[in-house]
Design a protein around this motif. Sequence first.
Motif, mmCIF file in Angstrom:
data_model
loop_
_atom_site.group_PDB
_atom_site.id
_atom_site.type_symbol
_atom_site.label_atom_id
_atom_site.label_comp_id
_atom_site.label_asym_id
_atom_site.label_seq_id
_atom_site.Cartn_x
_atom_site.Cartn_y
_atom_site.Cartn_z
ATOM 1 N N VAL A 1 0.851 -1.195 0.000
ATOM 2 C CA VAL A 1 0.000 0.000 0.000
ATOM 3 C C VAL A 1 0.884 1.242 0.000
ATOM 4 O O VAL A 1 1.820 1.358 0.800
ATOM 5 C CB VAL A 1 -0.938 0.004 1.220
ATOM 6 N N HIS B 1 -2.136 6.267 0.893
ATOM 7 C CA HIS B 1 -3.279 5.418 0.585
ATOM 8 C C HIS B 1 -3.525 4.383 1.686
ATOM 9 O O HIS B 1 -4.360 3.514 1.529
ATOM 10 C CB HIS B 1 -3.050 4.703 -0.754
ATOM 11 N N ARG B 2 -2.779 4.501 2.776
ATOM 12 C CA ARG B 2 -2.944 3.551 3.869
ATOM 13 C C ARG B 2 -4.162 3.906 4.702
ATOM 14 O O ARG B 2 -4.629 5.047 4.700
ATOM 15 C CB ARG B 2 -1.679 3.536 4.738
ATOM 16 N N GLU C 1 -6.281 -0.865 9.115
ATOM 17 C CA GLU C 1 -6.694 -2.217 8.729
ATOM 18 C C GLU C 1 -7.483 -2.909 9.831
ATOM 19 O O GLU C 1 -8.377 -3.711 9.541
ATOM 20 C CB GLU C 1 -5.466 -3.036 8.331
ATOM 21 N N VAL D 1 -3.438 -6.663 3.559
ATOM 22 C CA VAL D 1 -3.870 -5.711 2.537
ATOM 23 C C VAL D 1 -2.698 -5.325 1.645
ATOM 24 O O VAL D 1 -1.620 -4.975 2.133
ATOM 25 C CB VAL D 1 -4.479 -4.442 3.178
ATOM 26 N N ARG D 2 -2.925 -5.411 0.339
ATOM 27 C CA ARG D 2 -1.992 -4.900 -0.657
ATOM 28 C C ARG D 2 -2.785 -4.038 -1.642
ATOM 29 O O ARG D 2 -4.011 -4.121 -1.682
ATOM 30 C CB ARG D 2 -1.277 -6.044 -1.383
ATOM 31 N N GLN D 3 -2.082 -3.248 -2.403
ATOM 32 C CA GLN D 3 -2.744 -2.325 -3.321
ATOM 33 C C GLN D 3 -2.505 -2.747 -4.761
ATOM 34 O O GLN D 3 -1.407 -3.167 -5.121
ATOM 35 C CB GLN D 3 -2.236 -0.896 -3.111
ATOM 36 N N TYR E 1 -7.695 -2.194 -3.644
ATOM 37 C CA TYR E 1 -6.839 -3.004 -2.794
ATOM 38 C C TYR E 1 -7.242 -4.482 -2.851
ATOM 39 O O TYR E 1 -8.422 -4.812 -3.051
ATOM 40 C CB TYR E 1 -6.943 -2.547 -1.332
#
Length: 348
Positions: free
Chosen positions: A3, A7-8, A11, A31-33, A43
């Motif tokens: 991320v 944009h974080r 979570e 979480v990944r983007q 995401y």
Amino acid sequence: MPVREGHRFDEASLAHWMSANVDGYEGPISVRQFRGGQSNPTYLVATPSRSYVLRRQPSGLLLKGAHAVDREAAVQAALAKTGVPVAQIFGTCLDPEVIGTMFYLMELVDGRIFWDATFPDVGTGDRPDYFRAMNSAIANLHALNPNQIGLGGFGRPTGYVERQIKRLSEQYMADTVAGRDPNMDRVIAWLDHARPRNPERVAVVHGDFRCDNLIFHPTEPRIVAVLDWELATLGHPLADFAYHAMMYRMPSHIVAGLAGADLATLNAPSEEEYLALYAGSTGIADTSDYDFFLAFSFFRLSAIIHGIKGRLARGTAASPEAAERVKALPELAELAWGQARRAGAPAS
């Protein structure tokens, strides 16, 4: 990708919301983007048992009516009951306190996305099937009766073109940070008076139907999900198709385009054949407004890129590729004016 900075989000707060609102959810999450996402950050939310896709509004000051992820989720939920392929929606959150902006969760669909409209990784003999699949998908969307699928109130039933011109022109004029372009000014002045000649039709329109917004089956020339419904509304089907068919006149370095490609060698349908296939499927006998709608489509895309330019200047652009996309704005605006001239705009 990890991320990106800016944009974080929290979570743990997302996981708490999912526990209360998503059937079958079992944590923990990671979480990944996704790369791309010019408008709304997107995401991958993975759990031990399944993966989800999260689409959210960008943070910061937003233009009125932009980044409507709630509408994007609503249209996909309605279309799930039809033959138009969409991802399953698992939940929509309108509360910005959860992760900072409203968002929705949908299923992660397995398949292929083609970023090049020539479909270079497809066998020459199979390539027509991919074009037919795209043509059929947008024709099937336009064949739906909005009232019968619960989308009768999704937009105003008339005046789509006029509203789009007014809204996008106002956004263009209001975004002083992004500046002005003389060709955009010319197109807007012409569009203020030009209108389609034929009676208006009403359909559910996607608004950004391109090959790179489609997920194809992993091995077959079949679309398994249409993505990016942010611009969907009720509107003129031929206008929506023209935006899609704009690929025939679009240079590939701007967005997925076929301008300059050898269609015969590719074994791809010509623009005239592609339009005729769509017209035959939808029963639109008179396509004489097609050139007007192409000019309108180039204007729409130019206005969208102009908006990205403004977000880039304000530091709220969702995609790391935004700067490259914005570099094409002068050329795109010039193409828009060229299409306006082809559709009857006087020299100025």
